[in-house]
Design a protein around this motif. Structure first.
Motif: not given
Lengths: 82, 222
Positions: A59, A63, B32, B52, B55, B59, B72-78, B196
């Motif tokens: 991840d 990023d 995700v 979705w 998701f 977002e 910031p680091i964006f990692a969906h799982r976090r 979108d």
């Protein structure tokens, strides 16, 4: 794999996801801004990169990808570390 | 505790999402969602809508976190969405969520906020004349939507408002979060834009509930 080969493979991965002509994609192209890839498609692209190059993109690494050149550099670094 | 009222939002065009079959794959889901969220998606009556929704929540929350942290680091799982979809743990930042799903129109819209007050929000189809101009059109449409939303609530002329994105080195496009200005000066109302597929959306940190006289909605001082 040379940088050019990695670039060519990444362009092939990107092409189905972008509105721009593949010929217009350069190392400097911003994947989100210039190629108008949305964040969901970027997740797909990261998965495709993992599959194509046999690497794991964590991840934090994912990023850091802003440009096509970033993706090439990431793949090169992962392959060198393997 | 976060003093400022900050908001984020994200709209997903479910028809466009359905047209991208890769996104239904297990690895997309695993990238995700955390394990608990994956289980909820798997058990949902409408798994695609459930995915979705998560998701979009992540977002929307990221757009708030990007206002609190420089890069910031964006990692969906976090970003972990509560089972009731009312809150999210956005990589350590607790936020309130509002989820709207319109299956008939084919969209999911999620708003994230640092406060429990539901902010002003809107989702619209991108106007035809915007769709004919591909580059930048959805962004312009979302800007127009939000300026109109804020102007109407504050009793201002929409033409007097503009939305700018100041430079931010290191950001994905080199620009920071959107700022709504009047006469070139920040209005003091936090806003968020999203688009979108066929859709544009926006949110403003003004309370959504209307007073009978339609007055009194001052910009938030926080």
């Amino acid at each position: 794999m040379s940088d050019q080969q990695i670039f060519t493979e990444i362009v092939a991965i990107l092409t189905p996801f972008v509105k721009a002509n593949a010929d217009a994609i350069t190392l400097e192209s911003s994947i989100l801004k210039d190629l108008q890839v949305n964040s969901a498609r970027l997740v797909d692209i990261v998965i495709e990169i993992e599959d194509k190059f046999g690497i794991e993109v964590k991840d934090d690494d994912a990023d850091t990808i802003r440009t096509v050149g970033d993706a090439v550099a990431l793949v090169k670094a992962k392959q060198a570390a393997a | 505790m976060i003093a400022a009222w900050l908001v984020g939002n994200d709209v997903v065009d479910l028809r466009a999402a359905a047209a991208a079959p890769r996104s239904g794959r297990p690895r997309f889901l695993a990238r995700v969602c955390d394990e608990a969220e994956q289980a909820r998606v798997g058990a949902a009556a409408e798994p695609a809508t459930a995915l979705w929704t998560l998701f979009a929540a992540k977002e929307a929350a990221y757009k708030v976190v990007a206002k609190l942290r420089p890069q910031p680091i964006f990692a969906h799982r976090r970003y972990r969405v509560a089972a009731d979809h009312a809150t999210i743990d956005a990589d350590g930042v607790p936020l309130a969520l509002w989820v709207d799903v319109d299956l008939a129109a084919g969209w999911v819209h999620v708003v994230a906020s640092t406060r429990d007050d539901r902010p002003l929000a809107a989702v619209e189809a991108l106007a035809d004349h915007d769709a004919q101009v591909p580059a930048g059109a959805p962004g312009r449409g979302a800007r127009r939507l939000v300026t109109a939303l804020v102007a109407a609530r504050l009793g201002l002329a929409a033409g007097d408002l503009a939305i700018e994105r100041p430079p931010r080195p290191g950001a994905w496009d080199g620009a920071g979060p959107p700022v709504i200005v009047r006469g070139g000066r920040p209005l003091g109302v936090d806003v968020s834009l999203s688009h979108d597929g066929r859709l544009i959306a926006g949110v403003a940190a003004l309370v959504a509930a209307s007073r009978p006289d339609g007055a009194g909605f001052a910009p938030d001082p926080g």
